[in-house]
Design an enzyme around this catalytic site. Structure first.
Site, short mmCIF file in Angstrom:
data_model
loop_
_atom_site.label_atom_id
_atom_site.label_comp_id
_atom_site.label_asym_id
_atom_site.label_seq_id
_atom_site.Cartn_x
_atom_site.Cartn_y
_atom_site.Cartn_z
CE LYS A 191 -2.37 2.28 3.20
NZ LYS A 191 -3.33 3.29 3.62
N GLY B 146 -7.55 9.56 10.49
CA GLY B 146 -7.72 9.75 11.94
C GLY B 146 -8.79 10.75 12.33
CB ALA C 255 -8.02 7.70 5.48
N GLY C 256 -10.56 8.03 7.45
CA GLY C 256 -11.60 9.00 7.81
C GLY C 256 -12.91 8.41 8.29
CG ASN D 232 -5.22 1.92 12.39
OD1 ASN D 232 -4.04 1.95 12.14
ND2 ASN D 232 -5.62 1.47 13.58
CB THR D 233 -8.43 6.27 13.69
OG1 THR D 233 -7.18 6.48 13.05
CG2 THR D 233 -8.51 7.12 14.94
C1 DXP Z 1 -3.85 2.44 8.48
C2 DXP Z 1 -3.63 3.16 7.22
O1 DXP Z 1 -3.07 2.60 6.35
C3 DXP Z 1 -4.01 4.57 7.03
O2 DXP Z 1 -4.20 4.92 5.71
C4 DXP Z 1 -4.98 5.20 7.92
O3 DXP Z 1 -4.54 5.10 9.25
C5 DXP Z 1 -6.40 4.81 7.84
O4 DXP Z 1 -7.15 5.90 8.26
P1 DXP Z 1 -8.02 5.91 9.59
O5 DXP Z 1 -7.07 5.73 10.73
O6 DXP Z 1 -8.70 7.25 9.56
O7 DXP Z 1 -8.98 4.77 9.48
#
Ligand code: DXP
Length: 266
Positions: free
Chosen positions: A108, A169, A195-196, A217-218
């Site tokens: 990635k 995040g 993300a987001g 992730n977050t």
């Molecule tokens: C874990 C990762 O590869 C990232 O691109 C990112 O941390 C994902 O975003 P969120 O933490 O907002 O879910």
């Protein structure tokens, strides 16, 4: 529709490999490795992404190794370039990852523009994607929600395009569903929102729009109960995917009765 149709093969295919799960998870921000393992299991994720510059997957033999709790024979380990701000840094980082992961080539790519927004630097991202594809990597690429750029990354040869829902995040959820729809409509490779995402409904909306998967992730690691949130995200991604396949009813301005009006008594 039979139960076979409902539960039949609806695999996500990335670079020729089939995955049952459309929920991809990150491995950062958890309390400890055991929580990472339990949340990943609750999410039923098959692809887990690892920030090579921040996580020990063998670079530091004296430290706890993520691969002890997420073994590569069970999970597809997806090395990522979190923390890289130039194409050169990203390419170098993924070449190191390839050595650490016995030559596996699914990666990635993320090249960030600045520390405040963590938005992708799209010029550096395009440059790194070209270099990595030429070097034989299967590149999944984090990008902005720009439909033109998403198409260019596909044309370069990326195996999946990963537009953000909102800043990494932030937990803000999908900020521009029309852009995502345009990206999905034009794509020939999987589109995975990355993300987001903040909560389960965000993941469900992404899937209802027709995205092929969601990476987060977050929202899981930062929840009060990460394992329970991981379970909620699994259900949300599955529900959103089923709703997309089933086809939503058109929105109408006025009511239409749920019970038939023909043949009413009296
Ligand atoms: C874990 C990762 O590869 C990232 O691109 C990112 O941390 C994902 O975003 P969120 O933490 O907002 O879910």
């Amino acid at each position: 529709m039979t139960s076979q149709d409902i539960h039949g093969d609806d695999s996500l295919v990335i670079a020729g490999t089939r995955y049952r799960s459309r929920l991809l998870t990150g491995t950062g921000k958890f309390k400890d490795l055991d929580e990472t393992r339990r949340a990943t299991e609750a999410a039923a994720a098959e692809i887990v992404t690892v920030a090579i510059r921040r996580t020990n997957i063998g670079q530091d033999p004296g430290e706890p190794n993520l691969l002890d709790v997420l073994p590569p024979d069970r999970y597809t380990i997806l090395p990522n370039t979190a923390g890289c701000y130039t194409a050169e840094e990203a390419v170098r980082t993924l070449r190191l990852a390839r050595e650490l992961l016995d030559g596996r080539k699914l990666v990635k790519l993320e090249v960030l523009g600045d520390q405040k927004t963590l938005y992708p630097d799209v010029v550096q991202t395009l440059k790194a994607a070209e270099l990595l594809v030429a070097d034989g990597f299967d590149v999944m690429v984090y990008t902005s929600d720009d439909p033109i750029l998403a198409k260019q990354l596909e044309e370069i040869g990326c195996v999946a395009v990963m537009p953000l829902a909102a800043p990494i995040g932030s937990g803000l959820g999908i900020q521009n569903k029309w852009s995502l729809l345009e990206i999905v409509d034009n794509a020939k490779v999987p589109i995975i929102v990355d993300a987001g995402v903040g909560t389960a409904s965000d993941a469900a909306v992404a899937m209802e729009l027709g995205c092929d998967g969601v990476l987060m992730n977050t929202a899981i690691a930062g929840a009060r109960e990460p394992v329970l949130m991981a379970h909620a995200m699994k259900l949300a991604v599955e529900a959103g995917r089923a709703a997309f396949r089933a086809g939503r009813i058109p929105r109408k301005r006025y009511a239409s009765a749920s019970s038939p009006v023909d043949g009413l008594l009296g």
